[in-house]
Design an enzyme around this catalytic site. Structure first.
Site, PDB file in Angstrom:
ATOM      1  N   LEU A 148     -17.973  -9.652  11.784  1.00  0.00           N
ATOM      2  CA  LEU A 148     -16.542  -9.513  11.481  1.00  0.00           C
ATOM      3  C   LEU A 148     -15.747  -8.976  12.667  1.00  0.00           C
ATOM      4  O   LEU A 148     -14.527  -8.882  12.594  1.00  0.00           O
ATOM      5  CB  LEU A 148     -16.322  -8.644  10.243  1.00  0.00           C
ATOM      6  CG  LEU A 148     -16.860  -9.230   8.929  1.00  0.00           C
ATOM      7  CD1 LEU A 148     -16.414  -8.386   7.740  1.00  0.00           C
ATOM      8  CD2 LEU A 148     -16.448 -10.680   8.715  1.00  0.00           C
ATOM      9  N   ARG A 149     -16.444  -8.625  13.761  1.00  0.00           N
ATOM     10  CA  ARG A 149     -15.801  -8.334  15.062  1.00  0.00           C
ATOM     11  C   ARG A 149     -14.971  -7.049  15.113  1.00  0.00           C
ATOM     12  O   ARG A 149     -14.407  -6.751  16.153  1.00  0.00           O
ATOM     13  CB  ARG A 149     -14.925  -9.501  15.516  1.00  0.00           C
ATOM     14  CG  ARG A 149     -15.629 -10.857  15.574  1.00  0.00           C
ATOM     15  CD  ARG A 149     -16.808 -10.866  16.513  1.00  0.00           C
ATOM     16  NE  ARG A 149     -17.352 -12.205  16.687  1.00  0.00           N
ATOM     17  CZ  ARG A 149     -18.597 -12.458  17.053  1.00  0.00           C
ATOM     18  NH1 ARG A 149     -19.443 -11.456  17.285  1.00  0.00           N
ATOM     19  NH2 ARG A 149     -19.015 -13.682  17.199  1.00  0.00           N
ATOM     20  N   ASP A 180     -29.675  -7.688  15.490  1.00  0.00           N
ATOM     21  CA  ASP A 180     -29.242  -9.076  15.638  1.00  0.00           C
ATOM     22  C   ASP A 180     -28.500  -9.307  16.951  1.00  0.00           C
ATOM     23  O   ASP A 180     -27.619  -8.545  17.319  1.00  0.00           O
ATOM     24  CB  ASP A 180     -28.321  -9.477  14.494  1.00  0.00           C
ATOM     25  CG  ASP A 180     -27.905 -10.931  14.613  1.00  0.00           C
ATOM     26  OD1 ASP A 180     -28.797 -11.774  14.719  1.00  0.00           O
ATOM     27  OD2 ASP A 180     -26.696 -11.205  14.624  1.00  0.00           O
ATOM     28  N   HIS A 226     -31.444 -16.393  10.352  1.00  0.00           N
ATOM     29  CA  HIS A 226     -31.059 -17.738  10.849  1.00  0.00           C
ATOM     30  C   HIS A 226     -32.175 -18.547  11.519  1.00  0.00           C
ATOM     31  O   HIS A 226     -32.137 -18.834  12.698  1.00  0.00           O
ATOM     32  CB  HIS A 226     -29.845 -17.652  11.783  1.00  0.00           C
ATOM     33  CG  HIS A 226     -29.878 -16.545  12.802  1.00  0.00           C
ATOM     34  ND1 HIS A 226     -30.900 -16.388  13.693  1.00  0.00           N
ATOM     35  CD2 HIS A 226     -28.991 -15.559  13.060  1.00  0.00           C
ATOM     36  CE1 HIS A 226     -30.635 -15.348  14.453  1.00  0.00           C
ATOM     37  NE2 HIS A 226     -29.483 -14.827  14.095  1.00  0.00           N
ATOM     38  N   ASN A 255     -26.542 -19.678  18.770  1.00  0.00           N
ATOM     39  CA  ASN A 255     -27.861 -19.140  19.049  1.00  0.00           C
ATOM     40  C   ASN A 255     -28.504 -18.610  17.771  1.00  0.00           C
ATOM     41  O   ASN A 255     -27.919 -17.747  17.135  1.00  0.00           O
ATOM     42  CB  ASN A 255     -27.781 -18.007  20.082  1.00  0.00           C
ATOM     43  CG  ASN A 255     -29.153 -17.561  20.518  1.00  0.00           C
ATOM     44  OD1 ASN A 255     -30.083 -18.339  20.553  1.00  0.00           O
ATOM     45  ND2 ASN A 255     -29.291 -16.274  20.823  1.00  0.00           N
ATOM     46  N   ASP A 296     -24.140 -16.808   9.324  1.00  0.00           N
ATOM     47  CA  ASP A 296     -24.080 -16.318  10.706  1.00  0.00           C
ATOM     48  C   ASP A 296     -22.672 -16.556  11.269  1.00  0.00           C
ATOM     49  O   ASP A 296     -22.510 -16.940  12.427  1.00  0.00           O
ATOM     50  CB  ASP A 296     -25.145 -16.989  11.595  1.00  0.00           C
ATOM     51  CG  ASP A 296     -25.320 -16.256  12.926  1.00  0.00           C
ATOM     52  OD1 ASP A 296     -24.717 -15.166  13.099  1.00  0.00           O
ATOM     53  OD2 ASP A 296     -26.043 -16.771  13.799  1.00  0.00           O
TER      54      ASP A 296
HETATM   55 ZN   LIG Z   1     -28.533 -13.526  15.332  1.00  0.00          ZN
END
Ligand SMILES: [Zn+2]
Lengths: 426, 316
Positions: free
Chosen positions: A60-61, A151, A231, A277, A304
């Protein structure tokens, strides 16, 4: 006792009315119902009803990169995409490795979206995501984190990762691992293979993921401690996870909509919107992942969601940041899998709602009496064009920008409260 | 022939006829370059920007000389002087350049796809002078022109070997596309660590033994080795590389009777090719340099004048 009736909706192919009492599911009544004028009703206009979606992997930055996304806009996109809960990764600035950052995220949620969608922060596994020393995991849990993960900067030190799993299990918390061997993946910008050789781009081999997945599985078996793999993108990882599950090793895994529908061909022409990625892999991998979600080897679909500003993606391929903005489009993309017969709608409810809820301890909505009234109305036929206007996320970085998708979230209810409606009545 | 392309980004986009047209146009410029006055006014008033975001002396000099011999004005923008170092994006840099209304931007950049990237944002022509590991079309065309002269335009069935670091070579990628299109049988020879991923899908025969690779070969193009490949763990050391892959006379004992050797330069003598062979009568290394100026004159002419009548060369 407040009662809400959602009329004219489909649940499991049955037409009827959903009745909500005290913000929980009461019952579903098939067929037409005579309504009292005092009833609080909402016309579902023939939409299909699904449980509110739960996304265990978003970015969510906020704090730090609010120009890409902030908690307000990210949860707005989540509401529009049909999500009632999202789990936000820790790679903010500052990193979410202390209770102050966790609390800030939860407070912003309260201010902007008090009725949901809800953000559940994922705490950093190691301080500043450096992979050198453990973050204060108990403090993070107490502040409201739902899991721990490094992550984006996965822990390479096997001993440290082992201790992290052990310490987290003491707290009854799950570790989520982005499986990547950073040496094998170093400087890579797309899947390694025919196309990377052709385009002259440094590739990331599938073994960068699968070797780390193997490490995590072996540690989970050795410690008899669960781990969740984020992911997953390739066939080899799927095979390892299938093996682990056969042996009852406590491993769970997620994949993302983009790995189920696109392969590396999407980066042709150096398309930075398809740079992610782990990278988009080959057709063979897409088929393996589809089989994995169908068979339950991979039990969760997460987005993701990785928003980036347009100017950040408007650079030569190698310079572009990794990530696809996923919250707006996830359900519509996955409905294509249902139409293609890869999975059915109840599988999809499992992958995007029931399974993530169970794994991370959220209430599960199976539309039984007393279940949380977290649900969405979906128009299965509705076609919509993915544009910067139709996306609610601040960032529009998705390979389906400009494309038309079928299936649209028309309303989103969380705890019996309407948090989004695209149906044209008050 | 009317030249309808806006940009030259790679070899794929050129048809055989267009490649032959470039060779044909280039040979006229070779003639001009052999005169005592080597300047013609056909691009007078045209502006060519040489935007080299990765240092390169020879390619830049070659383009600069090509532009000047056609009387175009050339302007250089090198990395050290560019605002790229100050954090400006590539897009903003080239939009700034475009605002100065050049006719052609020649760009060298260390990232694959960057020439195609800027071409999407520019109305003027873009000539790719090398982008990352992706493409170096003008080098391939000058290699082609050099062999076109030696082989009298007959490429069919000729055996061509590319030797060395194929994986990280834009020259190799463009040469393979050009020479297979012209009808050559292309081989590559490299240690596996320097072969590109997916090489089995390329239209080439792969060797890792240089003696075998040279059997019956008509030309060998030895490629430059970046010495830092050893530090990246791709090679044990440069000496061992040279002992296995440095092209020398004895490798050519079973080669075709008129075998020629080439190198895009600059040469690491004794590593990629023996000094004796590089300077021998079979070497076309200096012919390549000469072809380079002519090919770049031809390309600047075609991209600056577009579909104008080709007789202009003679009229001027
Ligand atoms: Zn990741």
């Amino acid at each position: 006792m407040a009662t809400l009736k959602i009329t004219n909706v489909f649940l499991n192919d049955q037409s009827g009315t959903l009745i909500i009492k005290d913000n929980t599911i009461d019952s579903f009544v098939q067929g037409r119902m005579s309504l009292d004028s005092s009833d609080n009703t909402f016309d579902g206009k023939g939409c299909t009803i699904m449980p509110g979606l739960i996304d265990v992997h978003v970015h969510l930055r906020e704090p730090g990169f609010e120009y890409k996304e902030d908690i307000n806009s990210g949860l707005g996109a989540a509401a529009g995409g049909g999500f009632s809960r999202v789990m936000a990764m820790a790679n903010t600035a500052p990193v979410n490795d202390n209770s102050a950052v966790t609390k800030l995220m939860l407070e912003k949620n309260q201010v902007h979206h008090p009725y949901g969608p809800y953000v559940h922060p994922v705490g950093a596994l190691t301080r500043n995501l450096q992979g050198k020393e453990l973050a204060p995991l108990a403090e993070l849990k107490d502040a409201g984190c739902k899991a721990f993960s490094n992550d984006g900067l996965p822990v390479q030190d096997n001993e440290l990762f082992r201790r992290a799993m052990e310490y987290a299990s003491d707290l009854d918390m799950l570790v989520i691992d982005h499986c990547e061997d950073s040496y094998l993946a170093a400087d890579g910008v797309m899947n390694e293979g025919r196309l990377s050789g052709y385009l002259g781009l440094k590739g990331i081999p599938t073994t960068a993921e699968s070797m780390q997945a193997a490490r995590d599985i072996l540690l989970a078996a050795y410690l008899d401690t669960p781990v969740h793999l984020a992911h997953i993108s390739c066939e080899e990882s799927v095979e390892l996870i299938a093996w682990a599950r056969e042996k009852s090793i406590p491993v769970t895994a997620e994949t993302c909509p983009h790995y189920l529908v696109w392969d590396e061909e999407a980066v042709q022409g150096y398309n930075t919107l398809a740079k992610v990625n782990p990278p988009l892999r080959t057709k063979k991998d897409v088929l393996a992942l589809r089989h994995a979600v169908k068979s339950g080897v991979i039990s969760i679909i997460a987005t993701d969601h990785a928003p980036h500003a347009d100017f950040e993606k408007e650079v030569p391929f190698a310079q572009a940041p990794n990530g696809i903005s996923g919250l707006d489009t996830a359900l519509s993309i996955c409905l294509q899998l249902v139409r293609d017969g890869v999975i059915n709608l109840s599988d999809l409810c499992g992958l995007m709602s029931h399974n993530p809820a169970q794994l991370f301890g959220f209430p599960v909505n199976r539309f039984s009496k007393g279940d949380p009234a977290d649900f969405i109305l979906v128009d299965m036929e509705k076609k919509w064009k993915v544009t910067s206007e139709s996306m609610l996320s601040k960032s529009k970085n998705t390979p389906c920008l400009g494309q038309t998708l079928q299936g649209r979230v028309m309303a989103n209810y969380i705890g019996g409260q309407k948090v989004l409606s695209r149906l044209d009545h008050s | 022939m009317n030249w309808t392309h806006k940009d030259l980004l790679d070899i794929e986009s050129l048809s055989i006829e267009e490649i032959q047209h470039i060779f044909h146009t280039s040979s006229r410029f070779i003639e001009i370059n052999s005169r005592s006055i080597k300047k013609v006014p056909i691009l007078k008033g045209k502006s060519v920007v040489l935007f080299f975001a990765e240092p390169s002396t020879r390619t830049k000099t070659s383009f600069d000389m090509a532009a000047k011999r056609l009387s175009a004005d050339s302007f250089s923008l090198a990395t050290s002087g560019s605002s790229l170092k100050k954090g400006e994006s590539l897009k903003d840099t080239v939009l700034t350049l475009q605002a100065m209304k050049p006719d052609v931007i020649v760009m060298r950049h260390n990232l694959s796809g960057s020439a195609g990237f800027i071409s999407k944002h520019l109305k003027c022509s873009v000539i790719n002078a090398g982008d990352g590991w992706h493409a170096h079309p003008t080098q391939a065309l000058l290699d082609g022109l050099t062999l076109n002269q030696v082989w009298h335009s007959n490429f069919t069935g000729k055996n061509l070997l590319l030797l060395g670091d194929i994986a990280h070579s834009r020259v190799a990628r463009s040469d393979i596309k050009l020479f297979t299109r012209l009808g050559c049988n292309v081989r590559i020879c490299a240690p596996r660590t320097l072969q590109p991923s997916g090489v089995d899908t390329w239209p080439v025969k792969v060797y890792n033994n240089l003696i075998d690779a040279c059997k019956g070969v008509d030309a060998v193009i030895s490629l430059r080795l970046q010495l830092e490949r050893q530090k990246a763990g791709l090679l044990p050391d440069i000496r061992e590389y040279a002992s296995r892959y440095c092209l020398s006379r004895h490798h050519l004992c079973n080669a075709g009777p008129d075998v020629r050797v080439m190198h895009p330069g600059p040469i690491n003598r004794g590593i990629e090719i023996s000094s004796e062979l590089a300077d021998s009568k079979d070497s076309l290394i200096l012919d390549q340099v000469e072809s380079g100026v002519a090919v770049r004159m031809a390309l600047l002419f075609l991209y600056c004048t577009g579909n104008k009548n080709e007789q202009e060369i003679q009229e001027d």
